[in-house]
Design an enzyme around this catalytic site. Structure first.
Site, PDB file in Angstrom:
ATOM      1  N   ASP A  14       0.817  -1.223   0.000  1.00  0.00           N
ATOM      2  CA  ASP A  14       0.000   0.000   0.000  1.00  0.00           C
ATOM      3  C   ASP A  14       0.845   1.266   0.000  1.00  0.00           C
ATOM      4  OD1 ASP A  14      -2.340  -1.467   0.086  1.00  0.00           O
ATOM      5  OD2 ASP A  14      -2.584  -1.289   2.258  1.00  0.00           O
ATOM      6  N   ARG A  94      -0.247   4.896  16.901  1.00  0.00           N
ATOM      7  CA  ARG A  94      -0.611   5.861  15.854  1.00  0.00           C
ATOM      8  C   ARG A  94      -0.338   7.313  16.231  1.00  0.00           C
ATOM      9  NH1 ARG A  94       0.298   2.083  12.428  1.00  0.00           N
ATOM     10  NH2 ARG A  94      -1.471   0.868  11.705  1.00  0.00           N
ATOM     11  N   ASP A 123      -7.514   3.407  12.362  1.00  0.00           N
ATOM     12  CA  ASP A 123      -6.198   4.037  12.260  1.00  0.00           C
ATOM     13  C   ASP A 123      -6.239   5.363  11.516  1.00  0.00           C
ATOM     14  OD1 ASP A 123      -4.881   2.103  13.740  1.00  0.00           O
ATOM     15  OD2 ASP A 123      -4.579   0.804  11.998  1.00  0.00           O
ATOM     16  N   SER A 174      -4.282  -9.646   7.724  1.00  0.00           N
ATOM     17  CA  SER A 174      -3.738  -8.307   7.875  1.00  0.00           C
ATOM     18  C   SER A 174      -3.204  -8.210   9.299  1.00  0.00           C
ATOM     19  CB  SER A 174      -4.859  -7.290   7.636  1.00  0.00           C
ATOM     20  OG  SER A 174      -4.485  -6.050   8.175  1.00  0.00           O
TER      21      SER A 174
END
Ligand code: ARG
Length: 418
Positions: A14, A94, A123, A174
């Site tokens: 990504d 994050r 996120d 994931s």
């Protein structure tokens, strides 16, 4: 001169596609920032890949110490657990990544930051809201949320442009990880009825494979922070890494949660957090010894609020600062050692001691040496029961009122007035 964007670059598909996309579609010079929060990647390779794909600069920064000292341990001291099963590893990572993106954006004179989140998760909220709090002037770009290409489409898009994206074999899962924990989602896990396959776990042994013999370890805290394992002083990063090994070996720290995302979706998530669970259990045991009853109560009442604000991306807020100040104050005397027993998937406090313990043997014992004056109990109970007796006499036992009777309808609590 092209405007600059700082992209949180993991080295995966990504964000690799995002480097080229930001350049081609948006005309940015891309600065790729890779942050090490303990995710065990070959960071040199990641850095080289960013440059090959077309970043103007690739930066690698170690955020492990900041992560443990300013994010993980404060969450530990607050007792922050989301929906009973999630110790918030990703959720606390994050805001730190956002902070480091903003710092680099300032150093490099960038006008935007970018991240690889989709539009379906938590996120994106954490990155965007944290960035808005720290640098409201910066533009925020989420290429994946905008181009919405599937994995296959991204591979084709990259191939058509000769972009050297990582040739990882497509995992059905994931995952995300940092020192505080690891998460696994997607694939067969999307059916909550399916038992999680053993292959998804990377940090923990199964209970079946865990050693038959329990292991006892000692964790020492100072002012709520873990500082020693088995008497050896260590920095927080080393302590958490070591404990992940020790507890993971005994299968500690797996959870399986259908969790409520902020954006309204329920999703099935598997977590591994061996050190974090062991530390939470030990810390809680030490607080039992060193905090008063109202302190424990109030802290407990705030835990949920604290976990929610972390989960929901509100790390950089005044509300958080207020709660953190209270929590920090409660930790003044949370100093001492807890002996933890690691065995077959469990980390259980087996013993605890503290120089600031509120527990008194002289007061608690039934043996000789008892210093508690039982005579004092009589007067105390008279006063404690005074309003109870008064109300019983004048109301509950008064003429015409049903006295307390068990097993009869008269003994049942009265219906509330209509
Ligand atoms: N469900 C967890 C959370 O919302 C973990 C998310 C992991 N992130 C990821 N991109 N795989 O915090």
């Amino acid at each position: 001169m092209a405007k600059k964007v700082v992209l949180a670059y993991s080295g995966g598909l990504d964000t690799s596609v995002a480097i080229r996309w930001l350049k081609e579609e948006r005309g940015y010079d891309v600065i790729a920032l890779t942050i090490d929060l303990g995710n065990e990647k070959d960071l040199r390779t990641v850095e080289q890949r960013a440059m090959q794909i077309g970043a103007v600069k690739a930066i690698v920064r170690d955020g492990k110490r900041l992560f443990i000292d300013y994010f993980a341990f404060p969450a530990l001291m607050a007792g922050a657990v989301y929906e009973g099963q999630y110790l918030l590893a990703t959720a606390i990572g994050r805001p730190l990544i956002a902070k480091m993106l903003v710092d680099v954006a300032r150093e490099e004179g960038a006008t935007a930051i970018a991240h690889g989140c989709t539009g379906k998760g938590n996120d994106q909220v954490r990155f965007d809201v944290s960035t808005q709090a720290l640098a409201p002037d910066l533009e925020i770009i989420a290429p994946v949320r905008e181009h919405r290409m599937s994995r296959e489409e991204q591979i084709e898009w990259a191939a058509a442009r000769g972009v050297p994206v990582p040739a990882t074999k497509a995992s059905p899962y994931s995952t995300d990880e940092n020192l505080w924990g690891r998460s696994i989602e997607a694939g067969v896990l999307e059916d909550p009825w399916q038992t999680p396959p053993e292959e998804i776990y990377a940090w923990t042994r199964s209970v079946a494979d865990a050693p038959e013999q329990p292991r006892e370890i000692e964790i020492s805290f100072e002012h709520g922070r873990p500082v020693r394992l088995d008497g050896h002083e260590m920095d927080g990063v080393t302590l958490v890494q070591t404990l992940n090994q020790w507890a993971g070996e005994h299968g500690v720290g797996r959870t399986d949660l259908v969790e409520d995302r902020l954006i309204g979706i329920k999703s099935r998530e598997i977590y591994e957090a061996p050190a974090a669970w062991t530390l939470h259990a030990a810390h809680e045991a030490l607080e039992q010894l060193t905090l008063s009853k109202p302190q424990l109560r109030t802290k407990n009442a705030l835990r949920q609020e604290y976990a929610d604000l972390i989960y929901n991306g509100l790390w950089f807020t005044a509300h958080h600062q207020d709660l953190a100040a209270y929590v920090a104050s409660t930790q003044r005397h949370v100093t001492g050692t807890v002996r933890m027993r690691l065995h077959k998937g469990q980390a259980v406090p087996a013993g605890k001691k503290s120089p600031r313990s509120l527990y008194s043997y002289q007061l608690a014992t039934y043996d000789r040496g008892d210093s508690y004056d039982q005579g004092n109990a009589v007067g105390f109970i008279r006063i404690w029961g005074l309003p109870v007796a008064q109300q019983a006499r004048t109301q509950l036992l008064a003429e015409g009122e049903a006295p307390f009777q068990l097993g009869t309808s008269e003994g049942a609590p009265p219906e509330p007035p209509a």
